[in-house]
Scaffold this active site. Structure first.
Site, PDB file in Angstrom:
ATOM      1  CG  ASP A 155      -8.291   3.485  -2.944  1.00  0.00           C
ATOM      2  OD1 ASP A 155      -9.019   3.505  -1.935  1.00  0.00           O
ATOM      3  OD2 ASP A 155      -7.085   3.176  -2.899  1.00  0.00           O
TER       4      ASP A 155
ATOM      5  CG  ASP B  34      -1.850   1.108   1.323  1.00  0.00           C
ATOM      6  OD1 ASP B  34      -2.777   1.127   0.501  1.00  0.00           O
ATOM      7  OD2 ASP B  34      -1.681   2.000   2.188  1.00  0.00           O
TER       8      ASP B  34
HETATM    9  C1  NOJ Z   1      -4.225   3.335  -0.103  1.00  0.00           C
HETATM   10  C2  NOJ Z   1      -5.482   2.553  -0.004  1.00  0.00           C
HETATM   11  O1  NOJ Z   1      -5.733   1.928  -1.240  1.00  0.00           O
HETATM   12  C3  NOJ Z   1      -6.581   3.511   0.378  1.00  0.00           C
HETATM   13  O2  NOJ Z   1      -7.824   2.860   0.400  1.00  0.00           O
HETATM   14  C4  NOJ Z   1      -6.262   4.108   1.724  1.00  0.00           C
HETATM   15  O3  NOJ Z   1      -7.223   5.095   2.046  1.00  0.00           O
HETATM   16  C5  NOJ Z   1      -4.875   4.743   1.734  1.00  0.00           C
HETATM   17  N1  NOJ Z   1      -3.891   3.867   1.189  1.00  0.00           N
HETATM   18  C6  NOJ Z   1      -4.455   5.114   3.133  1.00  0.00           C
HETATM   19  O4  NOJ Z   1      -4.254   3.973   3.895  1.00  0.00           O
END
Ligand code: NOJ
Length: 531
Positions: free
Chosen positions: A329, A205
């Site tokens: 996302d 991530d």
């Molecule tokens: C990336 C993740 O895909 C997203 O969903 C998250 O809000 C951010 N990292 C922060 O953890």
């Protein structure tokens, strides 16, 4: 196919399916999906034909950010089950020939993590330097102008230490200090903990933001800030994609390489032309930096042709491409392009050279689910309202059938489902003409056809809103033609051949009597050209 038959680089020919377990299948009626729920849907995954599942975080978490705020890296959150459930899931997936990829969140923890409790206590405790701490500016305010992606300053005051800590995302997600070798070692142990349990890969991530400028220099203004959400007011040159970050990714890769046959993929930021360096040069980095270019592209043949070309040009020699059409996302692409064109996108994804990723529900043409204001859960929307940033419409529970709760739960779903009559798995599984069946056929063809698995990709000039390219392996040749217009188009295939799959279910997989094919509006074809 057994897992071993695919070899150590299994991910080159794999189709990868992202699952947000909270919204996949609830097994205990609490309205939230869980690991037993995923277990109960393995038959579906097997039927669909995917090779690997990537699960978004399942770890202990107060769940302020879909579990990307981890309070214990080595525990399963009780909402999802426990480690026994996890072990059972790994075994059952492997038994079904499906691999498992977990999310790995090395950039930040939850503020509820024991490491942070310790770190915030004083300036001289053993974990004092595990997070990013800085003194106040002369005026007592934050040390510099860095902004949180979720709104406001990225610095939060801590009374106990008389210092600020840095958070790229929520106040409750303090960033770990990746310059500290103890932090690296602790996170390497976390990786080993899951790799030892049989996990086949990790998705890193926020991999591009692991290191921030040690001089804490201010970010310059963003010249394109007009109309953008406030967190994008600045250009994050001193917080994102720092050169030292690449060493962190190399370190993570070394840990992965202790275990043969495991995959390291990762979320990367920035423009397509930066993607190349996430693969690494002398020292390897990610096997697969996730590429969202198809989602960001305008939806017409010339724009897509240019998008595909730009990405391919950005790849270093030997790098294996990757294509993503959805994610937790990302706004659902079916809402942007509509159901008919979604079939074309499925065909494009599963015929391009590179590893395809799609997100639960993409295969049924799921669209954004309207979320009433009082049901919003996403902190991004709550903290930066008014810019359409809410990610809940993508995170709504899976629709397995057309019942009010979609077959997802017997309880109250944690996020609402849309009204009845929207695409669902049960209806589409029973009807040969559906997009779900098309996904399944495309995945099966990809797995069976050498051109689609590892064949070279050759460009063909797009014309009249038809996107076309070839995949070639030895003397076998497959032509992909996608008519993005709503009008019929003629296409010269430059040879005779046979249609392998058409996006229109009523088109027969016939031999082409002439080298020219007539495509209907919005139709895509995969044609094997005679040798
Ligand atoms: C990336 C993740 O895909 C997203 O969903 C998250 O809000 C951010 N990292 C922060 O953890």
């Amino acid at each position: 196919m057994t897992l071993n038959a695919m070899g150590d680089e299994w991910w080159r020919t794999a189709t990868i399916y992202e699952v947000a377990p909270i919204s996949f299948q609830d097994s205990n009626g609490d309205g939230k999906g869980d690991l037993r729920g995923v277990l109960s849907r393995i038959d579906y995954l097997k039927w669909l034909g995917i090779d690997a599942v990537w699960l978004t975080p399942i770890y202990q978490s107060p769940f302020r950010d879909l579990g990307y705020d981890i309070a214990d890296y080595c525990a399963v959150d009780p909402v999802f089950g426990n480690l026994d459930d996890f072990d059972r899931l790994v075994a059952a997936l492997h038994e079904a020939g499906i691999r498992l990829i977990l999310d790995f969140v090395p950039n930040h923890t939850s503020s509820d993590h024991a490491w942070f409790f310790e770190s915030m206590r004083s300036r001289d405790n053993p974990k004092a330097d595990w997070y990013i701490w800085a003194d106040a500016a002369d005026n007592g305010g934050p040390p510099n102008n860095w902004l949180s992606r979720f709104g406001g300053s990225a610095w939060e005051w801590c009374e106990a230490r008389g210092q600020y800590y840095y958070h790229s995302f929520l106040v409750e997600q303090p960033d770990l200090n990746w310059r500290n070798p103890q932090v690296r070692a602790a996170l390497a142990d976390v990786m080993r903990f899951w790799l030892d349990r049989g996990v086949d890969g990790l998705r890193v991530d926020a991999s591009a933001v692991l290191i921030k400028d040690h001089l804490l220099r201010d970010n310059p203004p963003n010249p394109e800030a007009k109309g953008k959400p406030p967190p994008q007011r600045d250009t994050p040159v001193f917080t994102d994609d720092r050169p030292e970050t690449m060493h962190c990714i190399e370190f993570i890769r070394e840990v992965i390489d202790e275990y043969p046959g495991r995959l390291l993929c990762g979320e990367v930021q920035g423009k397509t032309d930066r993607i190349g360096h996430f693969y690494g040069n002398e020292r390897p980095r990610l096997h697969l930096p996730l590429n969202f270019a198809l989602l960001d592209s305008a939806w017409d043949a010339l724009s897509l042709q240019a998008t595909i070309d730009a990405y391919r040009n950005a790849l270093p020699k030997g790098a294996w491409p990757v294509w993503v059409i959805g994610g937790h996302d990302k706004q659902r692409v079916a809402s942007k392009i509509g159901q008919r064109q979604m079939r074309l996108l499925a065909m494009l994804l599963l015929t391009l050279k590179g590893t395809p990723f799609f997100y639960m529900g993409d295969e049924i043409g799921r669209e954004r689910v309207p979320i009433p204001p009082d049901r919003v859960r996403d902190p991004f929307e709550k903290l930066v309202p008014g810019y359409g940033l809410c990610r809940d419409p993508e995170r709504a529970p899976m629709r397995w059938d057309d019942s009010p709760k979609g077959g997802f739960t017997t309880g109250e779903p944690w996020l609402p489902l849309e009204h009845d009559g929207t695409p669902n798995v049960a209806q589409q599984r029973g009807d040969r003409d559906t997009i779900l069946q098309l996904f399944r056929q495309l995945i099966a063809l990809r797995r069976a056809h050498p051109c689609l698995q590892y064949g070279e990709q050759e460009a063909i000039p797009s014309r009249h809103d038809v996107l076309a390219f070839r995949r070639v392996a030895g003397d076998r040749k497959v032509l992909i033609v996608l008519n993005l217009s709503n009008e019929p188009r003629k296409w010269d295939c430059r040879g005779h051949g046979r249609i392998l799959i058409a996006t229109n279910p009523d088109r027969r997989t016939e031999r082409l009597e002439k080298p020219t094919v007539l495509l209907r509006g919005g139709e895509g074809l995969i044609i094997e050209i005679d040798a």
